[in-house]
Design a protein around this motif. Structure first.
Motif, PDB file in Angstrom:
ATOM      1  N   GLU A 289      56.012 -23.121   4.770  1.00  0.00           N
ATOM      2  CA  GLU A 289      55.528 -22.752   3.450  1.00  0.00           C
ATOM      3  C   GLU A 289      54.953 -23.967   2.730  1.00  0.00           C
ATOM      4  N   PRO A 290      54.150 -23.742   1.698  1.00  0.00           N
ATOM      5  CA  PRO A 290      53.605 -24.857   0.920  1.00  0.00           C
ATOM      6  C   PRO A 290      54.705 -25.635   0.219  1.00  0.00           C
ATOM      7  N   LYS A 291      54.510 -26.923   0.088  1.00  0.00           N
ATOM      8  CA  LYS A 291      55.506 -27.749  -0.594  1.00  0.00           C
ATOM      9  C   LYS A 291      55.601 -27.421  -2.076  1.00  0.00           C
ATOM     10  N   THR A 292      54.608 -26.762  -2.614  1.00  0.00           N
ATOM     11  CA  THR A 292      54.662 -26.381  -4.021  1.00  0.00           C
ATOM     12  C   THR A 292      55.794 -25.416  -4.294  1.00  0.00           C
ATOM     13  N   ALA A 293      56.375 -24.839  -3.211  1.00  0.00           N
ATOM     14  CA  ALA A 293      57.513 -23.941  -3.382  1.00  0.00           C
ATOM     15  C   ALA A 293      58.805 -24.703  -3.618  1.00  0.00           C
ATOM     16  N   LEU A 294      58.749 -26.039  -3.573  1.00  0.00           N
ATOM     17  CA  LEU A 294      59.940 -26.856  -3.800  1.00  0.00           C
ATOM     18  C   LEU A 294      60.451 -26.696  -5.228  1.00  0.00           C
ATOM     19  N   SER A 295      61.751 -26.659  -5.360  1.00  0.00           N
ATOM     20  CA  SER A 295      62.364 -26.643  -6.686  1.00  0.00           C
ATOM     21  C   SER A 295      62.463 -28.071  -7.214  1.00  0.00           C
TER      22      SER A 295
ATOM     23  N   SER B  36      48.453 -20.320   8.890  1.00  0.00           N
ATOM     24  CA  SER B  36      48.702 -21.377   7.920  1.00  0.00           C
ATOM     25  C   SER B  36      50.100 -21.299   7.328  1.00  0.00           C
ATOM     26  N   GLU B  37      50.757 -20.134   7.448  1.00  0.00           N
ATOM     27  CA  GLU B  37      52.124 -19.939   6.962  1.00  0.00           C
ATOM     28  C   GLU B  37      52.804 -18.900   7.840  1.00  0.00           C
ATOM     29  N   PHE B  38      54.143 -18.935   7.887  1.00  0.00           N
ATOM     30  CA  PHE B  38      54.882 -17.837   8.502  1.00  0.00           C
ATOM     31  C   PHE B  38      56.268 -17.753   7.879  1.00  0.00           C
ATOM     32  N   SER B  39      56.864 -16.566   7.992  1.00  0.00           N
ATOM     33  CA  SER B  39      58.240 -16.325   7.555  1.00  0.00           C
ATOM     34  C   SER B  39      58.847 -15.358   8.552  1.00  0.00           C
ATOM     35  N   GLU B  40      59.897 -15.785   9.245  1.00  0.00           N
ATOM     36  CA  GLU B  40      60.460 -14.998  10.349  1.00  0.00           C
ATOM     37  C   GLU B  40      61.975 -14.879  10.196  1.00  0.00           C
ATOM     38  N   ASN B  41      62.484 -13.630  10.173  1.00  0.00           N
ATOM     39  CA  ASN B  41      63.932 -13.408  10.104  1.00  0.00           C
ATOM     40  C   ASN B  41      64.500 -12.812  11.393  1.00  0.00           C
ATOM     41  N   PHE B  42      63.653 -12.609  12.406  1.00  0.00           N
ATOM     42  CA  PHE B  42      64.049 -12.185  13.747  1.00  0.00           C
ATOM     43  C   PHE B  42      64.656 -10.777  13.785  1.00  0.00           C
ATOM     44  N   ASP B  43      64.531 -10.018  12.702  1.00  0.00           N
ATOM     45  CA  ASP B  43      65.186  -8.724  12.635  1.00  0.00           C
ATOM     46  C   ASP B  43      64.512  -7.652  13.487  1.00  0.00           C
ATOM     47  N   ALA B  44      63.266  -7.882  13.904  1.00  0.00           N
ATOM     48  CA  ALA B  44      62.578  -6.905  14.742  1.00  0.00           C
ATOM     49  C   ALA B  44      62.889  -7.088  16.225  1.00  0.00           C
ATOM     50  N   LEU B  45      63.696  -8.115  16.556  1.00  0.00           N
ATOM     51  CA  LEU B  45      64.023  -8.413  17.956  1.00  0.00           C
ATOM     52  C   LEU B  45      65.403  -7.864  18.304  1.00  0.00           C
ATOM     53  N   PHE B  46      65.700  -7.839  19.622  1.00  0.00           N
ATOM     54  CA  PHE B  46      66.944  -7.227  20.070  1.00  0.00           C
ATOM     55  C   PHE B  46      67.660  -8.109  21.079  1.00  0.00           C
ATOM     56  N   CYS B  47      68.987  -8.048  21.064  1.00  0.00           N
ATOM     57  CA  CYS B  47      69.849  -8.710  22.032  1.00  0.00           C
ATOM     58  C   CYS B  47      69.782  -7.908  23.345  1.00  0.00           C
ATOM     59  N   CYS B  48      69.916  -8.483  24.537  1.00  0.00           N
ATOM     60  CA  CYS B  48      70.530  -9.762  24.761  1.00  0.00           C
ATOM     61  C   CYS B  48      69.849 -10.547  25.893  1.00  0.00           C
ATOM     62  N   ASP B  49      68.604 -10.244  26.221  1.00  0.00           N
ATOM     63  CA  ASP B  49      67.919 -11.007  27.261  1.00  0.00           C
ATOM     64  C   ASP B  49      67.688 -12.443  26.810  1.00  0.00           C
ATOM     65  N   PHE B  50      67.735 -13.395  27.769  1.00  0.00           N
ATOM     66  CA  PHE B  50      67.483 -14.790  27.458  1.00  0.00           C
ATOM     67  C   PHE B  50      66.016 -14.983  27.068  1.00  0.00           C
ATOM     68  N   GLY B  51      65.802 -15.911  26.127  1.00  0.00           N
ATOM     69  CA  GLY B  51      64.446 -16.343  25.818  1.00  0.00           C
ATOM     70  C   GLY B  51      63.646 -15.416  24.932  1.00  0.00           C
ATOM     71  N   VAL B  52      64.299 -14.464  24.267  1.00  0.00           N
ATOM     72  CA  VAL B  52      63.563 -13.530  23.411  1.00  0.00           C
ATOM     73  C   VAL B  52      63.157 -14.227  22.113  1.00  0.00           C
ATOM     74  N   VAL B  53      61.869 -14.187  21.788  1.00  0.00           N
ATOM     75  CA  VAL B  53      61.343 -14.758  20.543  1.00  0.00           C
ATOM     76  C   VAL B  53      60.265 -13.831  19.998  1.00  0.00           C
ATOM     77  N   PRO B  54      59.847 -14.006  18.743  1.00  0.00           N
ATOM     78  CA  PRO B  54      58.814 -13.138  18.169  1.00  0.00           C
ATOM     79  C   PRO B  54      57.460 -13.327  18.845  1.00  0.00           C
ATOM     80  N   PRO B  55      56.550 -12.387  18.632  1.00  0.00           N
ATOM     81  CA  PRO B  55      55.174 -12.553  19.121  1.00  0.00           C
ATOM     82  C   PRO B  55      54.566 -13.842  18.592  1.00  0.00           C
ATOM     83  N   CYS B  56      53.805 -14.532  19.433  1.00  0.00           N
ATOM     84  CA  CYS B  56      53.113 -15.786  19.108  1.00  0.00           C
ATOM     85  C   CYS B  56      54.051 -16.990  19.091  1.00  0.00           C
TER      86      CYS B  56
END
Length: 270
Positions: free
Chosen positions: A184-190, A30-50
């Protein structure tokens, strides 16, 4: 909402696409937050699990880069003229509920011309031809600054089984970086975000003139065509703008606000 780009009509033969990351089906979230910091360069097409990714065999480029990430140490990088790549987000339980929005931070290679990505969805994560554009993304900033963050609404008409995605359609040579992807939920809007969502351009369709519903907080107006080509930049625009020089067609008006937020509105000139 724009239908699938004509660009894909000549590109979608299965032989020209590689799957950078075809992962097993994960339980919807229902929500996610991803900063890609657990991944590594430099193969093509690398993305997080799921997540999933696609890139063209003839030079489509999507990697994980550690070049000036928004949140250290890594971010997504996409580049390639006429070389398409797509990053597909996790399956969501509430993609069309109207309760959440997507946001991320984006920049282009310093000193380059404006870049062009597309925010949209795929009705079939295994078929790149199923990508549908929800909003074009013109990116002019060369660093992660106060203009980097973009917020996108998802219509309730999007199919419940669709997957959100970011596509580089390959219309520019520019290198695109993006980071801190959040659903994220829209309630997080400023309060400022709520004001931004109330902004209007009218009439739409228009003939020669458009009117901005508010100009006090507007820094500039950028106009791009359906290919992502930058047509015009108007600094500190007035409320009524003469666009008689534009040819009939579809244009995207990106409003950059003084607080660093931006909003893109699809318009039609008759």
């Amino acid at each position: 909402m724009i239908k699938n780009n004509i660009l894909f009509a000549g590109l979608i033969a299965a032989s020209i696409f590689s799957s950078g990351s075809l992962k097993a089906q994960c339980a919807p979230v229902s929500e996610f937050s991803e900063n890609f910091d657990a991944l590594f360069c430099c193969d093509f097409g690398v993305v997080p699990p799921c997540w999933n990714s696609y890139y063209t065999n003839d030079g489509g480029n999507q990697i994980i880069s550690n070049t000036s990430p928004a949140s250290s140490p890594r971010n997504v990088y996409q580049i390639g003229y006429n070389k398409v790549s797509i990053v597909i987000m996790p399956t969501l339980t509430n993609i069309n509920a109207g309760t959440h929005h997507f946001k991320f931070k984006a920049r282009v290679s310093p000193g380059s011309t404006p870049g062009f990505l597309e925010f949209g969805y795929m009705t079939d994560a295994a078929n790149p031809a199923s990508f549908v554009v929800l909003q074009p993304i013109t990116i002019a900033n060369g660093t992660y600054d106060n203009t980097s963050e973009r917020i996108f609404e998802v219509p309730t008409t999007v199919p419940a089984n669709a997957r959100l995605a970011i596509r580089n359609p390959g219309t520019t040579w520019v290198g695109h970086y993006w980071d801190d992807a959040v659903w994220e939920p829209k309630t997080a809007l400023s309060t400022n975000d709520l004001k931004l969502n109330d902004f209007k351009i009218y009439p739409n369709p228009f003939t020669d003139f458009i009117t901005l519903s508010e100009t006090k907080e507007v820094q500039q107006l950028k106009i791009t065509d359906v290919s992502g080509r930058l047509i015009k930049i108007i600094e500190k625009p007035s409320s009524k703008i003469n666009l008689s020089e534009l040819k009939a067609g579809i244009y995207f008006m990106t409003i950059d606000f003084k607080d660093g937020k931006s909003q893109t509105i699809k318009t039609i000139k008759e």
